[in-house]
Design an enzyme around this catalytic site. Structure first.
Site, PDB file in Angstrom:
ATOM      1  N   LYS A 168      16.910  -8.224  -0.235  1.00 51.80           N
ATOM      2  CA  LYS A 168      17.260  -7.672   1.078  1.00 51.80           C
ATOM      3  C   LYS A 168      18.777  -7.486   1.133  1.00 51.80           C
ATOM      4  O   LYS A 168      19.471  -8.155   0.382  1.00 51.80           O
ATOM      5  CB  LYS A 168      16.825  -8.640   2.188  1.00 51.80           C
ATOM      6  CG  LYS A 168      15.399  -9.137   2.092  1.00 51.80           C
ATOM      7  CD  LYS A 168      14.427  -8.175   2.713  1.00 51.80           C
ATOM      8  CE  LYS A 168      12.993  -8.711   2.610  1.00 51.80           C
ATOM      9  NZ  LYS A 168      11.986  -7.742   3.009  1.00 51.80           N
ATOM     10  N   HIS A 287       1.727  -4.067  -4.212  1.00 47.57           N
ATOM     11  CA  HIS A 287       2.040  -4.305  -2.803  1.00 47.57           C
ATOM     12  C   HIS A 287       1.016  -3.576  -1.945  1.00 47.57           C
ATOM     13  O   HIS A 287       0.560  -2.495  -2.309  1.00 47.57           O
ATOM     14  CB  HIS A 287       3.450  -3.807  -2.474  1.00 47.57           C
ATOM     15  CG  HIS A 287       3.935  -4.308  -1.140  1.00 47.57           C
ATOM     16  ND1 HIS A 287       3.520  -3.742   0.046  1.00 47.57           N
ATOM     17  CD2 HIS A 287       4.755  -5.329  -0.806  1.00 47.57           C
ATOM     18  CE1 HIS A 287       4.079  -4.410   1.056  1.00 47.57           C
ATOM     19  NE2 HIS A 287       4.829  -5.368   0.569  1.00 47.57           N
TER      20      HIS A 287
END
EC number: 4.1.1.39
Length: 443
Positions: A168, A287
């Site tokens: 992130k 994912h």
């Protein structure tokens, strides 16, 4: 006067497609639908309508019906049971003959079973709760590129959950700074770092630059720690050709693992990528971006356990499976139900865990469930207990949010997981003394 072939007009589905006396075959694909009919539509008719519209049926008799054997090809609603606590809902069980489906194609399986019937007027809502995939069908799929055991052997890591971290901020970093964050996390003790699902190839960071800098970070961290490291390089792209190009480049860089968004990318693309990964020794991280669009409503859509089974057939070595404790939804028993469907060879029917059918995967490799989303180091005792050793625990903010930086964040997670595993193996009660275990270990 002309001879009459058959009577035209609208026919009740239940005359043909509701067959409570039917004995299911070992080769049938079985489905459990949660059906909410419109007021006035009887359950048998609604259940039969689902069976018909997702197999051979149309709303009237057509003369070409005479050219085929309906009994051999039709889906059958063979059982109906009310849902406890819901007035107008029931579970309809439908059996589909094996011949209705193309071998080795999840795409075709879904097009048939959930393709058309969900827009059906006679139903207020419809949800596919579970599928039983018979070995006769699952054997036509390659399944996961490698599976749990092969992955552990490749990584040389045993007896504990693997640790990951999503880098992130997920959008906006340059490739070099991104690679730096990857290096710090891996160097600190994580096994994997991860591209966020929406990091593909945007103007601020093109995919090739990211791949190169991440490979450099992996090699540096491996050299310094003596452990095998990986970064899930997201190969998801706008076309299958572009996706394969990225996977091939990852292999040329010598990295161990790539990543794909299987629902937005589609099952066809995913299966192609899984085949490439097995042929070329790449692990494949999956994912589930977009899953909640399909699985979040309780009475409409598809349960995630169906998407999980589909992924195991299509192929992936890791798949995100909720956390039970983090920021995203998931009930414990139900989550553990589909976690077992991903990992185990044989899963018994158990309605308390949402498993409607006994599922036998025979020898298809298992998928590692990934716990990710709002979890941090104090969740570690619960996570080790819930998921056990065969899992990947991913802490994004829970690593990078450490006030001293990324590497100390990674160290914390590694120390915590090893402490929890050791405490569990010594027979200590993690639920009660977990936090104490972690505090001791961090001194």
């Amino acid at each position: 006067k002309a001879s009459v072939g058959f009577k035209a007009g609208v026919k009740d589905y239940r005359l043909t497609y509701y067959t409570p006396e039917y004995q299911t075959k070992d080769t049938d694909i079985l489905a459990a639908f949660r059906v909410t009919p419109q007021p006035g539509v009887p359950p048998e008719e609604a259940g039969a309508a689902v069976a018909a519209e997702s197999s051979t049926g149309t709303w009237t008799t057509v003369w070409t019906d005479g050219l085929t054997s309906l009994d051999r090809y039709k889906g059958r609603c063979y059982d109906i049971e009310p849902v406890a606590g819901e007035e107008s809902q029931f579970i309809a069980y439908v059996a589909y003959p094996l011949d209705l489906f193309e071998e080795g194609s999840v795409t075709n399986l879904f097009t048939s079973i959930v393709g058309n019937v969900f827009g059906f007027k006679a139903l207020r809502a419809l949800r596919l709760e579970d599928l039983r995939i018979p070995p006769a069908y699952s054997k036509t799929f390659q399944g996961p590129p490698h599976g749990i055991q092969v992955e552990r052997d490749k990584l040389n890591k045993y007896g504990r959950p693997l640790l990951g971290c999503t880098i992130k901020p997920k959008l906006g970093l340059s490739a070099k700074n991104y690679g730096r964050a990857v290096y710090e996390c891996l160097r600190g003790g994580l096994d994997f770092t991860k591209d966020d699902e929406n990091v593909n190839s945007q103007p601020f960071m093109r995919w090739r630059d990211r791949f190169v800098f991440c490979a450099e970070a992996i090699n540096k961290a491996q050299a310094e720690t003596g452990e095998i490291k990986g970064h899930y390089l997201n190969a998801t792209a706008g076309t299958c050709e572009e996706m394969m190009k990225r996977a091939i480049f990852a292999r040329e860089l010598g990295v161990p693992i790539v990543m794909h968004d299987y629902l937005t990318g589609g099952f066809t693309a995913n299966t192609s990528l899984a085949h490439y990964c097995r042929d070329n020794g790449l692990l494949l991280h999956i994912h589930r971006a977009m899953h909640a669009v399909i699985d979040r409503q309780r009475n409409h859509g598809m349960h995630f356990r169906v998407l999980a089974k589909a992924l195991r057939m299509s192929g992936g070595d890791h798949v995100h499976a909720g956390t039970v404790v983090g920021k995203l939804e998931g009930e414990r028993d139900v989550t553990l139900g589909f976690v077992d469907l991903l990992r185990d060879d044989f899963i018994e029917k158990d309605r308390s865990r949402g498993i409607y059918f006994t599922q036998d995967w025979v020898s298809m490799p298992g998928v590692l469930p990934v716990a990710s989303g709002g979890i941090h180091v104090w969740h570690m005792p619960a996570l080790t207990e819930i998921f056990g050793d065969d899992s990947v625990l991913q802490f994004g903010g829970g690593t990078l949010g450490h006030p001293w930086g990324n590497a100390p964040g990674a160290v914390t997670n590694r120390v915590a997981v090893e402490a929890c595993v050791q405490a569990r193996n010594e027979g200590r009660d993690l639920a009660r003394e977990g936090n104490e275990v972690i505090r001791e270990a961090c001194k």
